[in-house]
Motif scaffolding. Structure first.
Motif: not given
Length: 295
Positions: A167-171
Motif C-alpha cells: 500500500t501507499l506509505y508516508g512519513s
C-alpha cells in the motif's frame, strides 16, 4: 598356510618399489625412511611366502611372482583411492546457494539458517542477494526466495510462503506538512517516490502512473532500500511492502492494502538441486519456519 596381508598399506609400498626400482627411491616417493620400506617389503614377502624382488647393488628387481601380483595390487590401490575420495566427499562442507532480496535475509530468517546449521555443520550456505531473479534451471542458484506475479516454471519445486501485500506509505514528517491521502482519488496533489530497475517487474511504478501524473513522481530509485529510506525521510509517498514497512519506524500507511498489487511469496528450488540430500533436508526444515515469520 600363510595369513596373507597383515597390513593393507604394504600394497602401496610394494607398488612404489615396483615403479621406482629401489627402496631408496620408493622411500622418497612415500615420504618414509628407506630402512622402513625395506623392512616392510621383507615382511610382505614373509607373509605371502613369496620372493617379490631380487636384490643387488643396482636395486630391487621384480620376480615373476611380483609381476603377476601387480594388476591385483593396482586394483586394490584404485579401490583405496576411490574410498578416500568418497570419504572426502561425504565429510566435505556441501554448499547450498540461495538468492533473495536483501530484506529476506533478515535477522529472523538468519536465525532459522543458524538452527539448521547446528545439526548440519557439514552443510554451508552461499547467499546471493539480488532483486533481479536468477535462473534456477540454468544453475545460477539452488533456491530462490521470490516475490512473483508471473506463472512459475512448472519444472521448479515450489513452496508457498505467504501473500505479500502493498500500500501507499508516508512519513510522520510528510504527514505533518502535507497530510496523507486516505484514498486513491486523494493522491493527485501529493509527491511520490518510486522504484524502477531493469530486469525487475515494474508493477509498483506502473500503478503509480495509472493514478498520478508522471511529474508528481519526484524521484525514482533502483534500490528498494534507498527508496524506502527516501519515503521515511519525508521526500514523498511511496508504495511499500507491508511486512518490510512494519520494520521501519516513522512511516504510516495511507490506506488499506491494494489488492491488485498482491504478490505471491514463494520458495523455489531447482529440480537438479532438490535431488541432493542436503537440499531436500534444508527445504523440509526451512520452509515451514520461514513461512511462520509471515503469518
Amino acid at each position: 598356510m600363510k595369513n596373507g596381508f597383515r597390513n593393507w598399506s604394504d600394497v602401496r609400498i610394494f607398488l612404489a618399489v615396483m615403479r621406482e626400482g629401489s627402496t631408496l627411491a620408493a622411500s622418497h616417493r612415500l615420504e618414509m625412511s628407506q630402512p622402513t620400506v625395506a623392512r616392510r617389503i621383507e615382511t610382505l614377502e614373509h607373509d605371502l611366502g613369496l620372493v617379490l624382488f631380487d636384490r643387488d647393488t643396482r636395486g630391487y628387481h621384480p620376480t615373476g611372482a611380483a609381476r603377476d601380483l601387480v594388476p591385483m595390487a593396482e586394483a586394490m590401490e584404485a579401490a583405496a583411492d576411490a574410498l578416500c575420495g568418497k570419504v572426502a566427499e561425504l565429510t566435505a562442507v556441501r554448499t547450498i546457494r540461495i538468492t533473495a532480496v536483501n530484506r529476506n535475509f533478515s535477522a529472523r530468517a538468519m536465525a532459522i539458517f543458524d538452527g539448521f546449521a547446528e545439526t548440519h555443520p557439514e552443510i554451508g550456505f552461499e547467499f546471493l542477494p539480488d532483486v533481479v531473479p536468477l535462473d534456477l534451471i540454468a544453475g545460477e542458484a539452488d533456491i530462490a526466495l521470490r516475490l512473483t506475479r508471473n506463472p512459475v516454471n512448472p519444472d521448479l519445486i515450489c513452496r508457498y510462503i505467504s501473500t505479500a501485500q502493498f500500500t501507499l506509505y508516508g512519513s510522520d514528517s510528510y504527514a505533518q506538512k502535507n497530510g496523507l491521502p486516505r484514498c486513491v482519488e486523494d493522491m493527485t496533489r501529493h509527491r511520490f517516490i518510486s522504484f524502477l530497475r531493469p530486469g525487475v517487474p515494474a508493477a509498483l511504478h506502473e500503478w503509480l502512473l495509472r493514478h498520478v501524473a508522471e511529474d508528481r513522481i519526484v524521484q525514482v530509485f533502483s534500490d528498494i532500500d534507498l527508496m524506502q529510506a527516501a519515503v521515511a525521510s519525508g521526500r514523498g509517498l511511496g508504495v511499500l511492502n507491508l511486512r518490510m514497512a512494519s520494520d521501519t519506524p516513522g512511516i504510516l500507511p495511507c490506506f488499506d492494502p491494494i489488492p491488485e498489487l498482491d504478490v505471491q511469496h514463494l520458495m523455489l528450488i531447482s529440480p537438479e538441486a532438490y535431488r541432493r540430500r542436503e537440499v531436500k533436508s534444508f527445504v523440509t526444515y526451512f520452509a515451514p519456519r520461514y513461512a511462520a515469520l509471515y503469518r
